[in-house]
Design a protein around this motif. Sequence first.
Motif, PDB file in Angstrom:
ATOM      1  N   ILE A 144     -11.355  -0.033  -0.755  1.00  0.00           N
ATOM      2  CA  ILE A 144     -10.101  -0.095  -2.597  1.00  0.00           C
ATOM      3  C   ILE A 144     -10.495   1.170  -3.224  1.00  0.00           C
ATOM      4  O   ILE A 144      -9.728   2.092  -4.519  1.00  0.00           O
ATOM      5  CB  ILE A 144     -10.648  -1.708  -3.046  1.00  0.00           C
ATOM      6  N   ALA A 150       2.588   2.238  -3.098  1.00  0.00           N
ATOM      7  CA  ALA A 150       1.245   2.319  -4.279  1.00  0.00           C
ATOM      8  C   ALA A 150       1.632   4.365  -4.892  1.00  0.00           C
ATOM      9  O   ALA A 150       1.690   4.844  -3.578  1.00  0.00           O
ATOM     10  CB  ALA A 150       0.015   2.490  -3.560  1.00  0.00           C
ATOM     11  N   LEU A 168       1.054  -1.069   0.363  1.00  0.00           N
ATOM     12  CA  LEU A 168       0.030   0.232   0.028  1.00  0.00           C
ATOM     13  C   LEU A 168       0.831   1.481   0.092  1.00  0.00           C
ATOM     14  O   LEU A 168       0.814   2.159  -1.051  1.00  0.00           O
ATOM     15  CB  LEU A 168      -1.418  -0.310   1.123  1.00  0.00           C
ATOM     16  N   ASN A 219      -9.505   4.160  -2.161  1.00  0.00           N
ATOM     17  CA  ASN A 219      -8.164   4.238  -1.408  1.00  0.00           C
ATOM     18  C   ASN A 219      -8.440   4.726  -0.029  1.00  0.00           C
ATOM     19  O   ASN A 219      -8.042   5.472   0.061  1.00  0.00           O
ATOM     20  CB  ASN A 219      -8.121   6.273  -2.786  1.00  0.00           C
ATOM     21  N   LEU A 231     -14.853  -4.302   1.362  1.00  0.00           N
ATOM     22  CA  LEU A 231     -13.061  -4.021   1.304  1.00  0.00           C
ATOM     23  C   LEU A 231     -13.361  -3.453  -0.559  1.00  0.00           C
ATOM     24  O   LEU A 231     -12.542  -2.956  -0.313  1.00  0.00           O
ATOM     25  CB  LEU A 231     -12.855  -5.584   0.775  1.00  0.00           C
ATOM     26  N   ILE A 232     -14.377  -3.780  -1.304  1.00  0.00           N
ATOM     27  CA  ILE A 232     -14.313  -3.360  -2.591  1.00  0.00           C
ATOM     28  C   ILE A 232     -14.510  -2.166  -2.355  1.00  0.00           C
ATOM     29  O   ILE A 232     -14.102  -0.962  -3.328  1.00  0.00           O
ATOM     30  CB  ILE A 232     -15.567  -4.425  -3.322  1.00  0.00           C
ATOM     31  N   VAL A 288      -8.205  -0.541   3.714  1.00  0.00           N
ATOM     32  CA  VAL A 288      -8.462  -1.639   3.240  1.00  0.00           C
ATOM     33  C   VAL A 288      -6.977  -2.498   3.796  1.00  0.00           C
ATOM     34  O   VAL A 288      -7.353  -4.045   4.075  1.00  0.00           O
ATOM     35  CB  VAL A 288      -7.614  -1.602   1.810  1.00  0.00           C
TER      36      VAL A 288
END
Lengths: 324, 335
Positions: free
Chosen positions: B295, B30, B27, B298, B291-292, B303
Amino acid sequence: MTDKDRFVPDEGLAPASTALPGGAGPLEEFTKPPSNQWREVWDQFKNHKGALYGGILFLVIVLWVYLGPVIWTIDATHIDIRARNQGPGFSHPFGTDQLGRDTFARMMAGGRTSVSVGITAMLLALGLGSFVGVMAGFFKRLDGPLMRLTDLFLALPLLPLLLVMMLLFRDPLNSAFGPEQGIFILIVVAIGVTSWMPTARIVRGDVLALKEREFVLAARSIGTTNTKMILRHILPNVLSPIMVSATLGIATAIITESALSFLGLGFPPDFPTWGRLLFDATDYLQQYPERVFWPGLAISLTVLSVNYLGDGLRDALDPRIRGR
Amino acid sequence: MLTFTIRRLVLAVPTLLFISLVIFLLLELAPGDPMAQVPLTVPPEVKEKMREALGLGQPMHIRFWKWIVQFFWIEPQVLIDAVFGSSFSAGDLRVISWQTRSPVMDIVVQRIPQTLWVVGTAYLVGILIAIPIGIYSAYKQYSWFDQTGTFISMIGFSVPPFFSGVLVIVIFSVNLGWFPSIYDTTHKVVDWDSFVTQLQQMVMPVMVLALQITAQISRFMRASMLDNLNQDYVRTARAKGLGETTVVMVHVLRNSMIPVVTVIALGVPSIFGGAIITEQVFKVNGIGQLLIGAIQANDLPMVQTLTFIFAVLIVLFNLIADVLYGLLDPRIRYD
């Protein structure tokens, strides 16, 4: 002793020609060259009806998605707004979508992406898995660390991690390789890196068993180097579990790619894959429920055929089952 | 056995720490910026303040340490406080979601019942269907029942939930109109009628999930029964005149259940995390959908915490499966 003597029929001394039908014939069987191992595998594979039909179906699907566009020349991205939302007909066998794009052509284009992703990701996972498996099985020092690494990867929650990877690395890769190439590389690498573990475990187990066999000792005693040993003696002998995981790997990779596309984290919207087509079709579920059907059926049939193929290969390549 | 369990538990600690580090680094590396949604008119120094308010100002290792402390030290205290009404955690900073600015664990606790209801029921239903099918398939190997069972479980393996889910929505919701296509989480069960409504909205997701679970477990059950049916002790049991029911349902079944129980234990983490797609199809707002959503928004703390909870569950149930295997099968000794 006496009991046994009475039970054993007195035919041990008789010529074989009287005991065995056809035994007196010319010795043709011995003059023929010994049958090829792959021929026996094929014979066994042929008898597995599900595997045979699965293999044929998979071949047909692959040919359809790669060679279909040669015959069916409508472009998958061609927009014909006047012909939108049509049902199945002669000019559009599967109908058209909300922008008038031909669903048949889109199915072929989507299949090309899905099957390519499936096969490439499988090859990557297979390469990684075989490498780790052979290394861990062959070199004792590497066994512990590599297997702990495998356990670690198995303990990772894969789908969430895949989703996170998709989200995080999409933009930099897109700018580096272009939107389609970038996302293709990302998906293939993400699936490959998260699905090599079962292959590694199976291959390691087989290599550990092979290492104790006499032919390895013989090869070692005439001074075969490690590289030659692995390439010439170990790898050909672990080919069968690798081939079985290859077929099953294609199935998993295709499903994973479709799932990512379905969750909206896969390929961009104008770039059809089967998962993406299914995802787009769910918006029109009430009006045109048949649109969901084609991509879903394509995914399911491909995976089903590959699974049956793998099942048959497993039986055909296992010498303990062969000949039954 | 006890030493084995303790050894595995001790080994699980570095494993989990490493996994949390992997998730954190993934993460961290990212390129996503949590300030990307903030309007451009906001001056940079205010943005910097907002960044610090989210805890982003410090270097990486300090933030990782803070997260570890929050997750392993403060959150358990909050749990103890909630159960016993004490106040250990008063004033401590918890893991805060960037989306809602509320503690992550509170949201997780809100979402867990939905997931447990739908996915847990599906798991139970799947097991209850799979075990009899597996037993009978193995007992009558290569019969038409066995062939059909094999075919159906192949379909269960091959049809992904995002297709089977959409398909049952088309059939039962659009065409027949029997069940609602969207799962209503605000629905409360108070009397018989509302209970029936709850059942109706649960039928389709449970059906989709149960098909997959049944496919896997019935295959395992069948293979395990087949292994045992050819053993010598079965012939002995028959030879001493035991009834066929006793032989199969007591002698063979008990031995065949050993690997199946461990497979069932290994599948439990998927109850919590694995039904992401099914929850998305039926709009069940459980853990997977959380979770979706996180995600897409952000929301990194969310997450990270959710992914780590899944990892903890996987490691824990792997351990439970190994221990169960040793307990159920006296031939297996770890020590």
